[in-house]
Design an enzyme around this catalytic site. Sequence first.
Site, short mmCIF file in Angstrom:
data_model
loop_
_atom_site.label_atom_id
_atom_site.label_comp_id
_atom_site.label_asym_id
_atom_site.label_seq_id
_atom_site.Cartn_x
_atom_site.Cartn_y
_atom_site.Cartn_z
N GLY A 10 0.66 -1.05 0.34
CA GLY A 10 0.25 0.02 0.10
C GLY A 10 1.19 1.06 -0.09
O GLY A 10 2.58 1.63 0.25
N CYS A 126 -3.52 10.56 11.57
CA CYS A 126 -2.65 11.86 10.35
C CYS A 126 -3.09 13.08 11.14
O CYS A 126 -2.25 13.78 11.85
CB CYS A 126 -2.38 11.18 9.40
SG CYS A 126 -3.80 11.11 8.10
N LYS A 206 -12.74 12.50 15.32
CA LYS A 206 -10.90 11.14 15.35
C LYS A 206 -10.03 12.48 15.98
O LYS A 206 -9.59 12.35 17.30
CB LYS A 206 -10.15 11.29 14.34
CG LYS A 206 -11.36 9.55 13.61
CD LYS A 206 -10.39 8.79 12.52
CE LYS A 206 -10.76 8.48 11.72
NZ LYS A 206 -9.97 8.43 10.32
N ARG A 228 -10.78 17.75 2.19
CA ARG A 228 -9.89 17.39 1.21
C ARG A 228 -9.45 17.95 -0.07
O ARG A 228 -10.63 19.25 -0.60
CB ARG A 228 -10.85 16.23 0.82
CG ARG A 228 -9.83 14.97 -0.15
CD ARG A 228 -8.81 14.62 0.54
NE ARG A 228 -9.25 13.47 1.85
CZ ARG A 228 -8.86 12.85 3.22
NH1 ARG A 228 -7.22 12.89 3.44
NH2 ARG A 228 -9.38 12.19 3.43
N HIS A 235 -0.88 17.05 5.42
CA HIS A 235 -2.05 17.53 5.44
C HIS A 235 -1.48 19.17 6.37
O HIS A 235 -0.47 19.34 6.40
CB HIS A 235 -2.66 17.01 6.42
CG HIS A 235 -3.39 15.80 5.78
ND1 HIS A 235 -3.19 15.75 5.33
CD2 HIS A 235 -3.71 14.23 7.29
CE1 HIS A 235 -3.95 13.51 5.21
NE2 HIS A 235 -3.85 14.01 5.72
N ASN A 308 1.75 13.75 5.80
CA ASN A 308 0.69 12.81 6.44
C ASN A 308 0.62 11.40 6.44
O ASN A 308 0.66 10.65 7.16
CB ASN A 308 -0.44 12.78 5.94
CG ASN A 308 -1.00 12.71 4.48
OD1 ASN A 308 0.17 13.28 3.43
ND2 ASN A 308 -1.34 11.67 3.59
C1 2RA Z 1 -7.32 10.30 5.39
N1 2RA Z 1 -6.31 10.66 7.72
O1 2RA Z 1 -6.12 11.59 5.68
C2 2RA Z 1 -6.84 10.21 6.76
C3 2RA Z 1 -5.94 8.63 6.24
N2 2RA Z 1 -5.27 8.21 7.06
O2 2RA Z 1 -7.97 9.82 4.73
#
Ligand code: 2RA
EC number: 1.2.1.11
Length: 336
Positions: A10, A126, A206, A228, A235, A308
């Site tokens: 992965g 992350c 989370k 996103r 990140h 990340n």
């Molecule tokens: C993300 N934190 O960024 C989640 C997966 N590690 O999608």
Amino acid sequence: MKVAVVGATGLVGGVMFEVLREHDFPITELLPVASERSVGKQLDYRGKSYTVVSMQAAVDARCDVAIFSAGGSTSLEWAPKFAAVGTTVIDNSSAWRMDPDKKLVVPEVNAAALTATDRIIANPNCSTIQLVVALAPLHEAFKIKRLVISTYQSFTGTGVKAVRQYETERGGGTSEDPAYHYPIFANCIPHCDVFLENDYTKEEMKLVHETRKILNDPSIAITATAVRVPVDGGHSESVNIEFERPFTIEAVRELLEAVPGLVVQDDPKQNIYPMPLMAKHRDEVFVGRLRRDESIDNGLNMWVVSDNLRKGAATNAVQIAEYLLQHGLIGTAVTA
Ligand code: 2RA
């Protein structure tokens, strides 16, 4: 050390090998582990070819440590089997993070809680890892009352499928097997992971639950929005903090600069501030845009950036393994 890397094929698995090599982790035997369809494949590590093995073969090998990046369901099923033969599991999934009997560890913050009997150790999400590296010293000095966090998360956090979607769209195409409901190229999607009953996403919750567990303070009020973005270097997070106690920017800067693995990049007059473009492939957490929130008492704004796939996943997991090794907590003949 006999080391298994579970999820070896992965995106994070690949970075895991990079970090193990860069850190020169003392590996005497390496077992790349993946799903049945990848068993038998060859992977190169430090110029030597290794054959991907099955989960059961890796359990039977009685490794000292197994670093998982294989998803929650695989970890729930297999981590206990590794632990039962005395292997210490460091798991990147969310499977064990909120288990009250499992440690959720960022070495710079709470590695001291680890013991020789911890056989399944959770690697935080992350976006939580980079956040708490910056928050921990400030919480200790000024006690955090409330956090408001907005994240700008790389599409690499979703894995290979998202990388393929981004690259297809960047080339003007349309992904036939998209990772997201909408295009990610030239777009921002306020939807990381799935929506919950409270209309927050799992990714946002989370941050709430994991931050409180790692800082060991359930009283901290936290709200988050996870977005996103079409960025692949890491990140980014805008963090607004309300402290219980007064602070000075100078004291904040001094505390942050004293944190191992944290780099303060903060000189607006020179256009110095963290960016994913500069954080990519780095292990550090970068903090900048330090400034008082003048709308409240004891308020601080800061900007936190980190790769990340590295500090947010592979590097933190390897650092946990390094801590265990340095403190004689791996390979102890204590079976669960
Ligand atoms: C993300 N934190 O960024 C989640 C997966 N590690 O999608």
